[in-house]
Design a protein around this motif. Sequence first.
Motif, PDB file in Angstrom:
ATOM      1  N   THR A 181      59.683  36.969  43.917  1.00  0.00           N
ATOM      2  CA  THR A 181      59.669  35.529  44.217  1.00  0.00           C
ATOM      3  C   THR A 181      59.232  34.680  43.036  1.00  0.00           C
ATOM      4  N   SER A 182      58.864  35.308  41.902  1.00  0.00           N
ATOM      5  CA  SER A 182      58.398  34.527  40.751  1.00  0.00           C
ATOM      6  C   SER A 182      58.598  35.339  39.483  1.00  0.00           C
ATOM      7  N   ARG A 183      58.279  34.724  38.332  1.00  0.00           N
ATOM      8  CA  ARG A 183      58.438  35.417  37.048  1.00  0.00           C
ATOM      9  C   ARG A 183      57.300  36.389  36.777  1.00  0.00           C
ATOM     10  N   GLU A 184      56.141  36.168  37.371  1.00  0.00           N
ATOM     11  CA  GLU A 184      54.987  37.055  37.188  1.00  0.00           C
ATOM     12  C   GLU A 184      54.560  37.581  38.557  1.00  0.00           C
ATOM     13  N   PRO A 185      55.363  38.460  39.150  1.00  0.00           N
ATOM     14  CA  PRO A 185      55.090  38.880  40.533  1.00  0.00           C
ATOM     15  C   PRO A 185      53.752  39.581  40.712  1.00  0.00           C
ATOM     16  N   LEU A 186      53.278  40.320  39.710  1.00  0.00           N
ATOM     17  CA  LEU A 186      51.999  41.019  39.872  1.00  0.00           C
ATOM     18  C   LEU A 186      50.826  40.049  39.866  1.00  0.00           C
ATOM     19  N   TRP A 187      50.995  38.877  39.265  1.00  0.00           N
ATOM     20  CA  TRP A 187      49.958  37.848  39.334  1.00  0.00           C
ATOM     21  C   TRP A 187      50.047  37.053  40.642  1.00  0.00           C
ATOM     22  N   ASP A 188      51.272  36.758  41.046  1.00  0.00           N
ATOM     23  CA  ASP A 188      51.464  35.878  42.205  1.00  0.00           C
ATOM     24  C   ASP A 188      51.435  36.621  43.534  1.00  0.00           C
ATOM     25  N   GLN A 189      51.625  37.933  43.507  1.00  0.00           N
ATOM     26  CA  GLN A 189      51.567  38.754  44.718  1.00  0.00           C
ATOM     27  C   GLN A 189      50.540  39.872  44.485  1.00  0.00           C
ATOM     28  N   PRO A 190      49.274  39.589  44.688  1.00  0.00           N
ATOM     29  CA  PRO A 190      48.211  40.534  44.303  1.00  0.00           C
ATOM     30  C   PRO A 190      48.336  41.907  44.968  1.00  0.00           C
ATOM     31  N   ASP A 191      48.893  41.974  46.165  1.00  0.00           N
ATOM     32  CA  ASP A 191      48.994  43.252  46.873  1.00  0.00           C
ATOM     33  C   ASP A 191      50.317  43.965  46.612  1.00  0.00           C
ATOM     34  N   LEU A 192      51.112  43.452  45.674  1.00  0.00           N
ATOM     35  CA  LEU A 192      52.453  43.997  45.492  1.00  0.00           C
ATOM     36  C   LEU A 192      52.423  45.468  45.085  1.00  0.00           C
ATOM     37  N   ALA A 193      51.536  45.833  44.162  1.00  0.00           N
ATOM     38  CA  ALA A 193      51.486  47.224  43.701  1.00  0.00           C
ATOM     39  C   ALA A 193      51.199  48.170  44.864  1.00  0.00           C
ATOM     40  N   LYS A 194      50.258  47.809  45.705  1.00  0.00           N
ATOM     41  CA  LYS A 194      49.909  48.641  46.857  1.00  0.00           C
ATOM     42  C   LYS A 194      51.088  48.732  47.828  1.00  0.00           C
ATOM     43  N   GLN A 195      51.747  47.612  48.075  1.00  0.00           N
ATOM     44  CA  GLN A 195      52.879  47.609  48.998  1.00  0.00           C
ATOM     45  C   GLN A 195      54.024  48.471  48.481  1.00  0.00           C
ATOM     46  N   VAL A 196      54.306  48.366  47.195  1.00  0.00           N
ATOM     47  CA  VAL A 196      55.393  49.158  46.610  1.00  0.00           C
ATOM     48  C   VAL A 196      55.064  50.644  46.681  1.00  0.00           C
ATOM     49  N   ARG A 197      53.828  51.006  46.354  1.00  0.00           N
ATOM     50  CA  ARG A 197      53.423  52.411  46.385  1.00  0.00           C
ATOM     51  C   ARG A 197      53.563  53.000  47.791  1.00  0.00           C
ATOM     52  N   GLU A 198      53.301  52.197  48.802  1.00  0.00           N
ATOM     53  CA  GLU A 198      53.351  52.688  50.180  1.00  0.00           C
ATOM     54  C   GLU A 198      54.742  52.577  50.798  1.00  0.00           C
ATOM     55  N   GLY A 199      55.720  52.141  49.987  1.00  0.00           N
ATOM     56  CA  GLY A 199      57.086  52.126  50.474  1.00  0.00           C
ATOM     57  C   GLY A 199      57.418  51.008  51.419  1.00  0.00           C
ATOM     58  N   LEU A 200      56.754  49.870  51.308  1.00  0.00           N
ATOM     59  CA  LEU A 200      56.935  48.780  52.259  1.00  0.00           C
ATOM     60  C   LEU A 200      58.026  47.801  51.847  1.00  0.00           C
ATOM     61  N   HIS A 201      58.618  48.013  50.673  1.00  0.00           N
ATOM     62  CA  HIS A 201      59.710  47.135  50.233  1.00  0.00           C
ATOM     63  C   HIS A 201      61.041  47.882  50.378  1.00  0.00           C
ATOM     64  N   TYR A 202      62.065  47.444  49.672  1.00  0.00           N
ATOM     65  CA  TYR A 202      63.416  47.962  49.883  1.00  0.00           C
ATOM     66  C   TYR A 202      63.585  49.379  49.341  1.00  0.00           C
ATOM     67  N   LEU A 203      64.440  50.130  49.999  1.00  0.00           N
ATOM     68  CA  LEU A 203      64.869  51.472  49.581  1.00  0.00           C
ATOM     69  C   LEU A 203      63.683  52.408  49.328  1.00  0.00           C
ATOM     70  N   PRO A 204      62.841  52.640  50.338  1.00  0.00           N
ATOM     71  CA  PRO A 204      61.682  53.509  50.128  1.00  0.00           C
ATOM     72  C   PRO A 204      62.034  54.996  50.165  1.00  0.00           C
ATOM     73  N   ASN A 205      63.291  55.303  50.434  1.00  0.00           N
ATOM     74  CA  ASN A 205      63.696  56.698  50.587  1.00  0.00           C
ATOM     75  C   ASN A 205      64.991  56.935  49.834  1.00  0.00           C
ATOM     76  N   ALA A 206      65.694  57.995  50.175  1.00  0.00           N
ATOM     77  CA  ALA A 206      66.974  58.322  49.559  1.00  0.00           C
ATOM     78  C   ALA A 206      68.024  58.439  50.665  1.00  0.00           C
ATOM     79  N   PRO A 207      68.542  57.323  51.154  1.00  0.00           N
ATOM     80  CA  PRO A 207      69.413  57.360  52.330  1.00  0.00           C
ATOM     81  C   PRO A 207      70.725  58.111  52.122  1.00  0.00           C
ATOM     82  N   THR A 208      71.206  58.214  50.873  1.00  0.00           N
ATOM     83  CA  THR A 208      72.452  58.951  50.632  1.00  0.00           C
ATOM     84  C   THR A 208      72.195  60.413  50.274  1.00  0.00           C
ATOM     85  N   GLY A 209      70.924  60.779  50.147  1.00  0.00           N
ATOM     86  CA  GLY A 209      70.605  62.154  49.776  1.00  0.00           C
ATOM     87  C   GLY A 209      70.700  62.430  48.292  1.00  0.00           C
ATOM     88  N   GLY A 210      70.885  61.399  47.481  1.00  0.00           N
ATOM     89  CA  GLY A 210      70.982  61.571  46.030  1.00  0.00           C
ATOM     90  C   GLY A 210      70.288  60.442  45.307  1.00  0.00           C
TER      91      GLY A 210
END
Length: 845
Positions: free
Chosen positions: A540-569
């Motif tokens: 949502t911004s040019r400095e997402p890690l500053w503007d979204q403080p919890d982003l790193a934690k959310q990404v690590r826990e798979g809460l954003h897009y494509l957290p898996n391998a839906p095509t198997g590759g």
Amino acid sequence: MNQQYPAELPNKGPRPKEEVEELERIWATPKGFKLLTVVNNTVVGTIYIGAAFLFFVLAGILALLMRTQLAVADNNFLSQDLYNQIFTVHGTTMMFLFAVPIVEALGVMLLPQMLAARDLPFPRLSAFAMWAYIIGGLVFFSTIFYDLAPKGGWFMYPPLTLTEYSPGDNADFWLLGIGFIEISAIAGAIEIIVGVLRTRPPGMTLAKMPIFAWAMLIFAAMIVFAFPAVILATMLLELERAFGWPFFSAALGGDALLWQHLFWFFGHPEVYIIFLPAAGLVSMMIPTMAQTPLVGYRLIVVALIATGFFSFGLWVHHMFTTGIPGLSLAFFSAASMAVAIPSGIQVFSWIATIAAGKRPFRISVPSLFVLGFLFIFVLGGLTGVMVAAVPFDFQAHDTYFVVAHLHYVLVGGLVFPLFATFYFWAPVISRTMLSERLGRWAFWLMFIGFNTAFFPMHITGLAGMPRRVWTYSSYLGWDLLNSISTAGAFIMATGVLVFIIDLIRNFRFGQGGPENPWNAGTLEFLPNDVYSTRSIPHVTSREPLWDQPDLAKQVREGLHYLPNAPTGGRETIITTAIEAKPQYIIQMPGPSWTHFAAAIFTAGCFLLLTIKAVAVALISGVLAIVFFIVWAWQLDRPDQGEVDIGGGIKLPTYMTGPTSHSWWAMVIVMLVAASLFVSYVFSYLYLWIVSPEVWAPGGSPALPPLTYPLCSAILLACGSALVYWAEKRLPAVGRLPLLVPTLLILAAAFLAGAVGLEVLGHLRTGLDPTANSYSAMVYMGSILTGQAAFATIILCAFACGRLVVKRLDGKRRVTFDNAALLYWYTAAQGLCGLVLVHGFPRLIG
């Protein structure tokens, strides 16, 4: 449990642990000997950077040998012949084997991380470019040990490099080796352009892209338009050396200045091709060290674009003393000064960002190298304005003043930002940080050593010392300045040695290093593993890690897009080029021997031609094509339907036409081919202006009857119509009508026939390519169209093969789309070539 996560996140947690295990399995790095097959961007980027840095060190050692020779007057440390070889290989290695490749390597390494993509869209292409570069570069550099290195300078000016003055294979190693390495650079540029435009995370519009991504996009676009000129130049010179086609021999209508025009049309943009990515890196580091957003983001983007644009109007900047008309001198002098404006915008933006920082500017090793860059590059820019003034250039040209200016621009503009990059981004791929103490020692030794080495050269040049001399007399009074420069070179080399010691002691490749130690605001410092980020964030911004403080934690826990391998590759999200809206999932290939073998045999073909082993070279070329075909056969994967990437968004797993990333890549290939052809048109018209007396006038027996070009044009038009018809008749899924393969075979035959008729018409008139520059240029046009036709015919045959095994149809048609695009381009180039070769002489005669 789920209430701790914001409702707007695409996915809810906790996610199954099995997803991470599957990602680790799919993206695992091959072990042992199979490491040669790797395509992971972090591994490929690390090897790529390591190889480019090796060439930097090797070229630096050659520089020390040269400085030792010049330390005192009348020195005999090196012979003149060996000095010329070392001088040529040093410059060639720094410009062709270090500067551009290491920037591309940084792009391969950092862009997927900055864009939160799993990888770039063509991972095998990156790996192919890397291996081809490493093999070709090592063979080229090794020529210095066998008395086979070129001696004509890194610019290889004719007539010095013609067979009469440079017999043997020395110059051929430069021409074929460097031409091949330029092709590798173009392959990397295609990967970068499509990657930046199509693999950005959802929400990262062009206005939110990291500045480095902008810089790499412009860098790659400049390669597409600049590098074909030097590829054509190397083709022309090699043809003259090997077969006597007189493109540069004045006695037969050629002109040595044609080489300078083609070479510097590539060479001056290359300075900015090198500088822009380094400036992009600086624009990423300064805001982090100042802990404030970059001041003037949009102005810097405009400045980057303007610099790229202006750079193509500066090539005569290097040719002020060649006797070109005064009006041209005035125009190119003004353009040379104008390019300082966008560079100045960036410098003032960096200073303003430092001043606007919320905290005092953090002085660390990366900061020191950035500040050193600012000091050195600004000085180089000031001397650049000086040599842009024609009267001053007349005095300073080909003196050591120009050597000093060149190194202040290139070392200041690339090497210092590069070392800042090593220290700043090492935590992205290393489990440990590099040493702050050793880093400071490395900086001060390099900074003091560089200025001690190169600042006195300004004075040496003004005192009259010409560049490229291997010794000088003591009575000229240059001894002290040269001795100081030599001492400075060894001090700088000591700084590089300290950095290498730091690497050996502290760099440990792998995940698990410190997370965002600089508190940067961009995505490359997200938690990462072999699969890059666990999930792809919505930006949502040019400095997402500053503007979204919890982003790193959310990404690590798979809460954003494509957290898996839906095509198997292996896969990542393809988004729209401007707004970065999700479009489809790209299924990417994994490790393979195909690209590695293709790189080996392609390099073998070029290098074997150098030593005139034509038969073996052709066999190597055929094997390269075979591996390219096997490689391509594995890429067009079947549609797996729509898959859920989170947030209720379902994306298709297959796309054709202008939406497809492969369609974009083919368009870029066509732009490269068009740039090559435009360079040929320029060369044809330039030689006509220089030597109109050898050009065939209208009605000359040297011109074949119009029957030949008209028949060729009809074949090209009919072939294009057949391809269009075949497109409309692509079969439904699972069917194999014989009409489409038949149409493609006929179209390929028409294309071959059109090129054959063109050549036959000239042969019938007795046109001899060794007779004069006109004859050579006529046949050169057929060669360029013929090589495009050869690639097109292979693609048509490939599409027929896919049709036969029912892997190409009206829906699964990417292979056909690419073949059709290239066919129509080749037909258009062929028609333009016919108008030029047959219409132009009749028009003027």
